[in-house]
Design a protein around this motif. Structure first.
Motif, short mmCIF file in Angstrom:
data_model
loop_
_atom_site.label_atom_id
_atom_site.label_comp_id
_atom_site.label_asym_id
_atom_site.label_seq_id
_atom_site.Cartn_x
_atom_site.Cartn_y
_atom_site.Cartn_z
N GLU A 1 0.83 -1.20 0.00
CA GLU A 1 0.00 0.00 0.00
C GLU A 1 0.87 1.25 0.00
O GLU A 1 0.55 2.23 -0.68
N ARG A 2 1.99 1.22 0.75
CA ARG A 2 2.88 2.37 0.80
C ARG A 2 3.48 2.65 -0.56
O ARG A 2 3.48 3.79 -1.04
N GLU A 3 4.00 1.63 -1.23
CA GLU A 3 4.61 1.84 -2.54
C GLU A 3 3.57 2.31 -3.56
O GLU A 3 3.86 3.19 -4.38
N HIS A 4 2.40 1.72 -3.52
CA HIS A 4 1.35 2.15 -4.46
C HIS A 4 0.94 3.60 -4.20
O HIS A 4 0.78 4.39 -5.13
N THR A 5 0.80 3.95 -2.92
CA THR A 5 0.39 5.32 -2.58
C THR A 5 1.46 6.32 -2.98
O THR A 5 1.15 7.39 -3.53
N LEU A 6 2.73 6.01 -2.71
CA LEU A 6 3.80 6.94 -3.08
C LEU A 6 3.86 7.13 -4.59
O LEU A 6 4.08 8.24 -5.09
#
Length: 836
Positions: free
Chosen positions: A414-419
């Motif tokens: 989720e962090r990588e997708h959001t960034l």
């Protein structure tokens, strides 16, 4: 036409006819063929004819223009071929005009009475159109009912049943009676005699005469109007008049006939009665009819497009009614829709997470008693956990570690997708910001150029007006000091740089404020950044600060959830203490994943100012699940999802069958009380002998082996009826919306002609596209509700003549997602009860 029959126009017409008649007597002729210069003064429309122009001509013929003189009346009777007995009637017409009735749309209340009197002696009726009025015209007019009633009362003295006699037979009997026997009915008898006499006069004069003031563009209308005369053996005649200025002649050959008429130098008062003219009129009518036919045929081509589509939709709808098993149709729709969505999802730069989100909405996890089934995303997660654990029985600590590892991977995904999404958003925002600033700067340059190019002789404008004009041009509020306002009229370059700086600051502040607000709503947490602190920085620095803030939020979330004393660790320990766990049980793993993905927080309601507990999602698995299928081909994903949905439908059938079994168990009924269709299915499943054996047994007394087979029959029947109801509802709803779209398309498609395109071809093309969208919407409507659709009734399994149990919402409930909590289900149940 009604005005032409008034006294003055009639007298004027009779004067012109009398002058022509006298001229023909003096010149020993019966027909005026060539144009007569001496009578040219008469060739004018009646409203334009002046009596002073007629007097010199009358003196030349030594006659008077007073039409009431006996000599003139005698000439008129001779000219019309009427007997002398009509002298008084001619005198009345000269004094008061022609008595007549006008029938138009405003007299619909008395329409039938006017038509009934249209066949009376001397009756003249002017109508917009006498064809299709629905009332027959009787020669001699309609005999009043009260007169006929009085006559029949008198005739009862000489005959037993005078009501079956004809009017001629009544007349013979009345003439044979002594007039003294009429008594008080003598006025009615005299009126009856007058009616019979007038009827004879009408027939002697030739019956009803129909005059058409013009020829209709369709021969059918002319023939209907001619048909008013000479009906059922009665005498009658008709004559139609046509002007060369009428639309029919003006559009079809009127100029040619007019040219021939002028070359022949025929008198204007002489009507043209030539066979060639009649044929020309008929040819013109045929052309108009052909043109109208082509128009109708062309319009029919538009209807054919919708009719073919309607046939296809209705055939599918009829198939839903008649086909016994609809499971194959639903699976075919599911397969088609999945193919389209899987191919699209794999081409998406962000990955197939949107596909998984769609599948989560279509098929959420559900459970009922021993039946449970996870969603597709949860199935991927469950398989991932099991793959990380040993094949033999895993310990509790191993399971906790596997779940924590999965949660960490989900948070990282989720962090990588959001960034990545935030970076794309920053790039798009930068382009948009730059385009808005450039647009305003160009408008500012044009404004200053217009000030420099203004004419010296023109009147100078006030500084305040220039500021307002500049604000309107830039579409932003421009703030200037009094000194700067005075410098604006001279287009000072330093002032221009100041205004440009205001533009940069204003749009940068507005963009950053909106960007931070959007990110906070997306992340569900506050970003510790103030737009005022970022305005003075470059956009690259602003982007870096925002990216650092987002990374900081995820770092804090990671520490809060997955740290040494993280929330998920504590929740796992509490959950294992409270719940019994089996690694091979999908229900246990699904509940465990749902439990750690959701949290609660205390909030204050803005309206009531009361403290409340709100559930929120702290772990989003969809991005991790999307990574698990990124390397798969579209065919593999399609088969995997389809197999998952097929198995889910089987489990759902069993769960619905079990729910129905429990409902009937509470109602304490026998199989013999159920719907006949269920009994037929039981015969096919258990055999007729076994079914007859169980038909009178209470549900509670059936052994477990047979009950399981009956439950499966219940489930298949309910699921099939659910499919039937869902297909019918979706097809009907979508078809109604589609008809509205097609009507709007048909109204607007004519505009395609302005682009030199055939509207019919464009209509067919767009209708085909809309129909494809309709089929797609039908598929989506069915697929989107196939796992969650509830029947409008509790069940079709009802006793004949009585209701089995109370109507209840389905007991098969969802287990995943915040929208499926118990309170919301109870609320939905209450709403359904109130609705029903």
């Amino acid at each position: 036409l009604s005005d032409r029959l008034q006294a003055e126009p009639v007298r004027r017409l009779l004067q012109t006819l009398l002058l022509r008649y006298v001229w023909m007597e003096k010149n020993n002729t019966t027909v005026i063929e060539k144009s007569v210069p001496e009578l040219k003064v008469l060739n004018k429309p009646l409203p334009e004819l002046n009596p002073s122009d007629l007097r010199p001509l009358a003196k030349t013929f030594d006659i008077s223009l007073n039409m009431e003189e006996e000599g003139n009346i005698a000439r008129l009777l001779e000219m019309f071929g009427l007997p002398v007995t009509y002298s008084s009637r001619m005198a009345q017409i000269i004094k008061g005009g022609v008595p007549h009735q006008v029938l138009n749309a405003r007299k619909h209340d008395e329409e039938s009475l006017i038509i009934a009197r249209a066949g009376a002696f001397g009756a003249v009726t002017i109508a917009t159109n006498m064809a299709g009025r629905g009332v027959d015209i009787k020669l001699g007019g309609e005999l009043p009912d009260d007169i006929l009633r009085d006559v029949n009362r008198i005739l009862t003295k000489v005959t037993e049943n005078p009501y079956d006699l004809t009017n001629e037979e009544r007349l013979d009997l009345l003439k044979k009676m002594d007039p003294t026997e009429y008594g008080i009915y003598e006025p009615s008898v005299n009126e009856f005699f007058t009616y019979i006499e007038n009827n004879k006069q009408v027939r002697a004069l030739g019956g009803l005469h129909v005059i058409g003031s013009e020829r209709h563009e369709a021969r059918r209308i002319d023939n209907q109007l001619r048909g008013r005369a000479a009906r059922q053996g009665d005498p009658g005649s008709s004559r139609f008049y046509l002007s060369l200025e009428d639309d029919l002649m003006r559009l079809f050959g009127g100029a040619q006939v007019e040219g021939i008429w002028k070359r022949m130098m025929i008198d204007d008062s002489q009507p043209i009665e030539l066979g060639i003219l009649g044929r020309l009129v008929e040819q013109s009518q045929e052309r108009v009819e052909g043109s109208n036919f082509d128009i109708r045929k062309h319009l029919l081509e538009y209807d054919d497009v919708l009719n073919s589509q309607r046939t296809r939709i209705y055939s599918q709808r009829d198939r839903v009614f008649t086909k016994e098993d609809l499971s194959d149709d639903v699976l075919d729709m599911l397969h088609t829709e999945l193919q389209n969505r899987v191919n699209t999802a794999l081409k998406d730069e962000e990955g197939p997470w949107k596909l998984l989100a769609f599948l989560e909405e279509v098929q959420p996890a559900f459970e009922y008693e021993e039946y449970a089934y996870p969603s597709f995303a949860y199935r991927l997660l469950i398989d991932e956990i099991r793959n990380t654990l040993p094949a033999n029985a895993a310990t509790q600590s191993e399971v906790q570690q596997a779940v924590l590892s999965l949660a960490e991977k989900a948070l990282t995904a989720e962090r990588e997708h959001t960034l990545h999404s935030v970076q794309d958003l920053l790039d798009k925002t930068a382009d948009n910001l730059q385009s808005q600033i450039v647009e305003r700067v160009e408008a500012l340059d044009n404004f200053f150029s217009s000030i420099n190019d203004s004419d010296e002789n023109s009147e100078p404008r006030r500084p305040a007006d220039l500021v307002n004009e500049l604000s309107d041009t830039l579409r932003i509020p421009v703030r200037l000091s009094p000194e700067q306002t005075r410098l604006l009229a001279s287009a000072d370059e330093s002032l221009r740089a100041n205004i440009q700086q205001q533009i940069d600051q204003l749009f940068t502040t507005l963009t950053v404020t909106r960007l931070i607000g959007a990110l906070e709503r997306r992340l569900g947490e506050t970003i510790n950044l103030r737009p005022a602190d970022l305005v003075s920085l470059t956009w690259q620095d602003i982007s870096n600060r925002i990216m650092d803030a987002v990374e900081s939020i995820f770092e804090q979330r990671n520490n809060r959830l997955l740290g040494e004393q993280g929330i998920i660790q504590r929740d796992l320990e509490t959950w294992f203490e409270r719940e019994s766990f089996k690694i091979d049980d999908d229900r246990s793993l699904t509940r465990l994943l749902v439990n750690i993905s959701q949290g609660t927080k205390t909030v204050f309601d803005a309206k009531t100012h009361r403290k409340a507990v709100k559930r929120f999602t702290r772990l989003n698995y969809v991005f991790l699940a999307a990574r698990m299928i990124e390397a798969s081909t579209s065919q593999e994903i399609n088969e995997r999802v389809l197999n998952h949905f097929e198995n889910g439908l089987d489990v759902l059938e069993a769960a619905r069958g079990k729910a129905e079994w429990n409902r009937l168990l509470q109602a304490d009924v026998t199989l013999g009380q159920l719907d006949g269709r269920i009994v037929q299915r039981l015969n096919a499943e258990l055999g007729e002998e076994k079914t007859r054996e169980l038909i009178g047994v209470k549900i509670a007394d059936i052994n477990p082996q047979d009950s399981q087979s009956i439950i499966m029959v219940f489930g298949k029947f309910i699921q099939n009826e659910l499919n039937r109801q869902l297909l019918l509802r979706v097809i009907s709803d979508q078809w109604v919306d589609y008809l509205t779209k097609m009507e709007a398309l048909r109204v607007s498609i004519g505009l395609e002609a302005y682009a030199q395109r055939d509207p019919l071809i464009q209509y067919k093309s767009k209708a085909s596209d809309l129909f494809k969208e309709l089929l797609s919407d039908v598929r989506m409507g069915v697929i989107g509700h196939i796992f969650t659709y509830q029947m409008r009734r509790a069940s079709y399994l009802e006793a004949e003549g009585e209701s089995v149990g109370e109507e209840q919402p389905s007991e098969v409930r969802e287990t995943a997602g915040s929208s499926s909590n118990k309170a919301e289900q109870q609320s939905a149940g209450k709403k359904r009860k109130r609705h029903h």
